[in-house]
Each structure stands twice: as C-alpha cells, then as structure tokens.
Design a protein around this motif. Structure first.
Motif, PDB file in Angstrom:
ATOM      1  N   MET A  28       0.830  -1.198   0.000  1.00 31.03           N
ATOM      2  CA  MET A  28       0.000   0.000   0.000  1.00 31.03           C
ATOM      3  C   MET A  28       0.868   1.252   0.000  1.00 31.03           C
ATOM      4  N   LEU A  29       0.586   2.129  -0.942  1.00 26.21           N
ATOM      5  CA  LEU A  29       1.271   3.413  -1.026  1.00 26.21           C
ATOM      6  C   LEU A  29       0.475   4.521  -0.355  1.00 26.21           C
ATOM      7  N   ALA A  30      -0.847   4.413  -0.404  1.00 24.70           N
ATOM      8  CA  ALA A  30      -1.706   5.433   0.203  1.00 24.70           C
ATOM      9  C   ALA A  30      -3.111   4.871   0.354  1.00 24.70           C
ATOM     10  N   GLU A  31      -3.839   5.404   1.331  1.00 24.40           N
ATOM     11  CA  GLU A  31      -5.236   5.021   1.537  1.00 24.40           C
ATOM     12  C   GLU A  31      -6.006   6.226   2.053  1.00 24.40           C
ATOM     13  N   ARG A  32      -7.180   6.436   1.497  1.00 28.09           N
ATOM     14  CA  ARG A  32      -8.067   7.494   1.972  1.00 28.09           C
ATOM     15  C   ARG A  32      -9.444   6.885   2.183  1.00 28.09           C
ATOM     16  N   ARG A  33     -10.152   7.392   3.206  1.00 27.34           N
ATOM     17  CA  ARG A  33     -11.476   6.867   3.564  1.00 27.34           C
ATOM     18  C   ARG A  33     -12.484   7.995   3.630  1.00 27.34           C
ATOM     19  N   SER A  34     -13.740   7.614   3.420  1.00 33.14           N
ATOM     20  CA  SER A  34     -14.845   8.558   3.560  1.00 33.14           C
ATOM     21  C   SER A  34     -16.083   7.758   3.968  1.00 33.14           C
ATOM     22  N   PRO A  35     -16.956   8.315   4.790  1.00 37.16           N
ATOM     23  CA  PRO A  35     -18.179   7.581   5.165  1.00 37.16           C
ATOM     24  C   PRO A  35     -19.056   7.315   3.946  1.00 37.16           C
ATOM     25  N   ASN A  36     -19.683   6.150   3.933  1.00 44.08           N
ATOM     26  CA  ASN A  36     -20.649   5.828   2.878  1.00 44.08           C
ATOM     27  C   ASN A  36     -22.029   6.271   3.367  1.00 44.08           C
ATOM     28  N   SER A  37     -22.326   7.523   3.172  1.00 47.71           N
ATOM     29  CA  SER A  37     -23.551   8.102   3.723  1.00 47.71           C
ATOM     30  C   SER A  37     -24.745   7.793   2.833  1.00 47.71           C
ATOM     31  N   ILE A  38     -25.910   7.756   3.452  1.00 53.31           N
ATOM     32  CA  ILE A  38     -27.169   7.501   2.754  1.00 53.31           C
ATOM     33  C   ILE A  38     -27.988   8.791   2.742  1.00 53.31           C
ATOM     34  N   VAL A  39     -28.497   9.139   1.571  1.00 56.10           N
ATOM     35  CA  VAL A  39     -29.348  10.323   1.422  1.00 56.10           C
ATOM     36  C   VAL A  39     -30.782   9.918   1.742  1.00 56.10           C
ATOM     37  N   GLN A  40     -31.388  10.612   2.695  1.00 52.71           N
ATOM     38  CA  GLN A  40     -32.723  10.220   3.165  1.00 52.71           C
ATOM     39  C   GLN A  40     -33.854  10.934   2.425  1.00 52.71           C
ATOM     40  N   ASP A  41     -33.553  12.029   1.716  1.00 52.02           N
ATOM     41  CA  ASP A  41     -34.638  12.703   0.981  1.00 52.02           C
ATOM     42  C   ASP A  41     -34.743  12.123  -0.426  1.00 52.02           C
ATOM     43  N   GLY A  42     -35.610  12.701  -1.241  1.00 54.90           N
ATOM     44  CA  GLY A  42     -35.839  12.135  -2.560  1.00 54.90           C
ATOM     45  C   GLY A  42     -36.902  11.057  -2.519  1.00 54.90           C
ATOM     46  N   PRO A  43     -36.979  10.246  -3.553  1.00 54.47           N
ATOM     47  CA  PRO A  43     -38.061   9.254  -3.618  1.00 54.47           C
ATOM     48  C   PRO A  43     -37.931   8.122  -2.612  1.00 54.47           C
ATOM     49  N   TYR A  44     -36.698   7.858  -2.142  1.00 58.35           N
ATOM     50  CA  TYR A  44     -36.429   6.775  -1.186  1.00 58.35           C
ATOM     51  C   TYR A  44     -34.985   6.939  -0.716  1.00 58.35           C
ATOM     52  N   PRO A  45     -34.603   6.327   0.397  1.00 56.54           N
ATOM     53  CA  PRO A  45     -33.200   6.403   0.842  1.00 56.54           C
ATOM     54  C   PRO A  45     -32.266   5.795  -0.209  1.00 56.54           C
ATOM     55  N   HIS A  46     -31.203   6.531  -0.520  1.00 58.17           N
ATOM     56  CA  HIS A  46     -30.340   6.072  -1.601  1.00 58.17           C
ATOM     57  C   HIS A  46     -28.887   6.477  -1.358  1.00 58.17           C
ATOM     58  N   HIS A  47     -28.009   5.812  -2.100  1.00 62.92           N
ATOM     59  CA  HIS A  47     -26.578   6.069  -1.980  1.00 62.92           C
ATOM     60  C   HIS A  47     -26.226   7.420  -2.601  1.00 62.92           C
ATOM     61  N   ASP A  48     -25.303   8.115  -1.950  1.00 64.29           N
ATOM     62  CA  ASP A  48     -24.890   9.437  -2.409  1.00 64.29           C
ATOM     63  C   ASP A  48     -23.785   9.265  -3.450  1.00 64.29           C
ATOM     64  N   THR A  49     -24.163   8.794  -4.613  1.00 64.59           N
ATOM     65  CA  THR A  49     -23.180   8.466  -5.652  1.00 64.59           C
ATOM     66  C   THR A  49     -22.426   9.690  -6.148  1.00 64.59           C
ATOM     67  N   ASP A  50     -23.082  10.847  -6.202  1.00 64.41           N
ATOM     68  CA  ASP A  50     -22.379  12.048  -6.664  1.00 64.41           C
ATOM     69  C   ASP A  50     -21.300  12.466  -5.674  1.00 64.41           C
ATOM     70  N   ARG A  51     -21.593  12.365  -4.384  1.00 63.95           N
ATOM     71  CA  ARG A  51     -20.581  12.718  -3.385  1.00 63.95           C
ATOM     72  C   ARG A  51     -19.395  11.769  -3.473  1.00 63.95           C
ATOM     73  N   ILE A  52     -19.670  10.456  -3.610  1.00 61.65           N
ATOM     74  CA  ILE A  52     -18.587   9.484  -3.760  1.00 61.65           C
ATOM     75  C   ILE A  52     -17.754   9.806  -4.992  1.00 61.65           C
ATOM     76  N   TRP A  53     -18.427  10.112  -6.077  1.00 65.68           N
ATOM     77  CA  TRP A  53     -17.747  10.397  -7.348  1.00 65.68           C
ATOM     78  C   TRP A  53     -16.811  11.600  -7.211  1.00 65.68           C
TER      79      TRP A  53
END
Length: 459
Positions: A28-53
C-alpha cells in the motif's frame, strides 16, 4: 510523478468508502477513507453516488502525483444495482437497508424463483436485489422503462469510469434471486420480468473493460492508458487468494460490516433457507456455500461509539459473572433474524467491558455459523476482525479440530482488487495460526449461550 506501476482499488463497503493505492508488488502506497452516507430525501433512501464520485476524483488527482496508475478496480458491497441510460442514472441507487412496503413483499413472493435453484434465502428490506428491482419497476414505471442497463454496483462504477457496460457473476450471485449458482445462469425471475435485455454482456471480474474516459484522465492527471477493470463483489474479493490454495474443504471468514463464512469445496445440499444460508458465486463462477450475520454492525452496537480494546482480564470477568449477549443486534438477516438482542447477567460497565462483550458475541456467532455450515479444514479470518487480538484465539479454543489463522491483510477486499489487476500472479499466503485462548470457563459459557439461542430464551 514516479514511474511506479500502481493500482487504484475503489473499495465501497456498506459503512465506508476507501480509495487505496497499491504498488506493483501489492504494497500500500496510500489510503483514503470517507463515510458511505445515505441520502434520506428524494423518492427513497439512496446512496450518495455524486458525493462518492467527486470525492473519488479528488483523491485520484492526489494519487496521480504519487505513482503511474495502470488500472482502477471497483470492489463494492452486494445487493445493490444501478439503473442507467446512456447519460447516467435514471433513478437513485436504492439503499438495501430501506424497508420496502409489506404489501410488495407478498406480491414479490409469488415471483421469486425457488430456493432450490437460486440458493438465495428470502431476506428483509432490500437484501434480495430482485425485490428492489421489482419494486422500482412497479413504483417508477416510466423511469424504469427508460433504463438501458441494469448494472451491478461494481460495474456501475466501472461504466462511469470507462463508458463500457458489463455484468459480472459475483454480484449477480449474491442473494439476488437473479442467478442460479449451480447452473451458472440467470434465474426464472429475470425472464419472467422481461429484464434479460437490460443486463449487459458477462465479463470476468479481472477483464479490462476499456481505458479511463479521456476527460477523466485529463481531470485527474491519471494516464490516458489507465485501464478500468470490470470489478467484483467485496466478499468474493476476499476469497480470491484462497481459490487456488489446493483441494479439500476450507473456510474463509470474511469480516467487515457483514461477517460471511464461505466454505470452499462444500456441497450445497446442506444449505437451509430458514437459517439464512446461501450460495454465492466466486470469481470463477463456482458456487460457494455461505452463511453470514451483520457482525460489524452488531459489534458496533455492543461495543459503543468509542470502543476501547479489552484485556484478557475483562473477558475473564464477563465469562465468570455470566454476562452474555444473545442475538441479534441488527435487523438485516442472519441465522436469528427477527429476534431482539438482549444482554443477560450483569451489564458491562466500561468501554473495555463493552468491547469484551462484543468480542465474545461475535466469536460465538461465527462459531455457530461455521458449525451450521459443517465447516471442515482450515479457517482463515480476513478483514476487520484481524485487528481484534482476542477474536482468532477465542475461536481457535472452540474449534480445536480446525486450524484458525489470520490474514496479515486487514482488508482482504483490497488484496483481491489488486489481484484482479495482476491476475494469475502468485500471492504470498501471509497468514499466522492463532494460539488458542486459555480463557477459563469459555467452553461452558459457549454451551450456555448455545442452549439459550437454540431455545430462543435463556437457559
């Protein structure tokens, strides 16, 4: 920028997202982490794919200055798919922990293929991906009809990076109701629902789908010839280094948000739906008998928000006073799904005692799953539990007829992702055998725990 030929592994777990940079030898040369948050608004709870991207592209810019990246490998949790047209998502990516309407469960039961062909048990919420898709098709018909592809979650990220759509067996064969592991073909549900045309051509997990899209190479500074691989389901990534480790039965205990016991070489005829047993498909398409529980989540519930590693004395005190945790502390399946967890005996008083109780519980649950599967041969612990100094020794004390060892890699998923870029290259078997714990009264404690859980009440 150096000339090191590196690999980026995008590792999306249910709890965290990691981006790991590995050199040509797998270090391993490097590692970065971020929470996998769930968006609760919208039509149903869903993955925040834009934030991950956006987070991912920013980290890739940093990594481009550290090494010459030759490949990007997506590795993600299961039970998740993306509906896309040529330009992007037609619906948000549904969170599998979302509770779907009870009325839909009844209707879906008549559509599901029999367990004898899918080896996919009926699971709560959206853990059966077929149920998610059936609900989306019924609730959002216009958007669903606009979809060009149903992409499993690793392949969604591969498509977004490369522009090439693919399907892959490990995510399709992960309690989805969409796949027949023994026959290695789609289930009757796919044909019944008319979804066959929505699944892109099958590709091996290690297949390069194409180069990184030119505009992304320019934005991140990664090489224009950086390849994007098809990708893999995370638990199956942990299995990769064990697929060529000889004949005979052996079990990999993959630990993270989910703890999955995967019994390699075991026949499927002993699997039981009511115990949440299932057959996953490994990267070669072969069925693998599995049993699991949401061990990472349950450990966190018991250990509390600020866990403190316990000592052997803490473990001994809880065993001596009869403090035990009975399942379960998650609502997401497992062999005791539907039961409410409880703590019997004197309650733990300190952060270390809570950690000790969480450890005892997760060892006993793992032991239960191994026994129910009929696990034989060596057991290798992969993932987050390798960082718990008591887990493997306690498990080894309960299973003297099996060698219990720990991988030196706290994330088998990362190693598996690297292996896909270096498919066929030898991988060191860096495991160490656990010395059985000498915790006094441990066997008797286990017997009391087993009597309690099998009776559904305290013994």
């Amino acid at each position: 920028m150096t000339s090191v030929d590196a690999t980026i592994v995008l590792d999306i777990g249910k709890t965290n997202v990691k981006l790991v940079l590995l050199d040509a030898a797998g270090a391993m040369l490097a590692e970065r982490r971020s929470p996998n948050s769930i968006v609760q608004d919208g039509p149903y709870p869903h993955h925040d794919t834009d934030r991950i991207w956006n987070w991912m592209l920013g980290v890739m810019r940093d990594y481009a200055r550290l090494a010459r990246v030759g490949a990007i490998v997506p590795v993600t949790h299961g039970a998740t798919a993306a509906l896309v047209d040529d330009s992007g998502l037609v619906l948000p990516v549904l969170d599998y922990e979302s509770e779907l309407p009870a009325t839909q469960a009844t209707a879906y039961a008549s559509l599901r293929p029999p367990y004898s062909t899918s080896y996919s048990p009926a699971l709560p919420a959206g853990l059966n991906l077929g149920r998610q898709l059936a609900w989306l098709a019924r609730s959002f018909p216009a958007q669903f009809q606009n979809a060009r592809h149903i992409l499993m979650y690793p392949q969604y990220w591969a498509w977004r990076l490369s522009g090439v759509a693919a399907s892959e067996v490990t995510s399709l064969g992960c309690h989805t109701d969409l796949w027949q592991p023994a026959r290695q073909q789609y289930s009757s549900l796919v044909e019944r629902m008319g979804w066959s045309k929505l699944f892109p051509p099958m590709q091996p997990a290690w297949a390069p789908l194409g180069m990184l899209r030119p505009e992304l190479a320019k934005e991140t500074g990664l090489p224009e010839d950086c390849r994007v691989l098809c990708g893999i389901h995370d638990s199956n990534a942990s299995l990769l280094r064990h697929l060529g480790s000889g004949e005979g039965q052996r079990t990999v205990l993959s630990t993270g948000t989910w703890v999955i016991a995967a019994a390699l070489g075991m026949p499927l005829d002993g699997l039981r739906e009511e115990s949440d047993m299932l057959a996953n498909s490994n990267a070669l398409g072969q069925p693998v008998a599995c049993m699991r529980f949401m061990g990472g989540r349950e450990f966190g519930e018991l250990a509390g928000p600020q866990p403190e590693v316990c000592t052997p004395d803490d473990l001994q005190r809880l065993v001596a006073q009869g403090t035990m945790a009975l399942p379960c502390f998650s609502s997401a399946g497992g062999p005791f799904a539907g039961r409410a967890g409880e703590i019997q005996g004197p309650a733990p008083q300190t952060a270390r005692e809570r950690y000790a109780l969480a450890t005892l519980y997760c060892v006993l649950m793992s032991d239960y799953c191994l026994s129910a599967l009929g696990s034989a041969g060596p057991v290798v612990v992969e993932g987050s539990y390798t960082g718990n100094p008591h887990f493997a020794p306690l498990l080894a004390a309960l299973r003297p007829d099996q060698e219990i060892s720990c991988s030196d890699d706290t994330s088998g998923t990362t190693c598996g992702g690297w292996m896909l870029h270096h498919w066929g290259a030898p991988v060191d078997d860096n495991t160490s055998a656990a010395k059985p714990s000498d915790l006094a009264g441990w066997q008797a404690y286990r017997e009391r725990w087993l009597a309690s859980v099998t009776a559904g009440k305290a013994a």
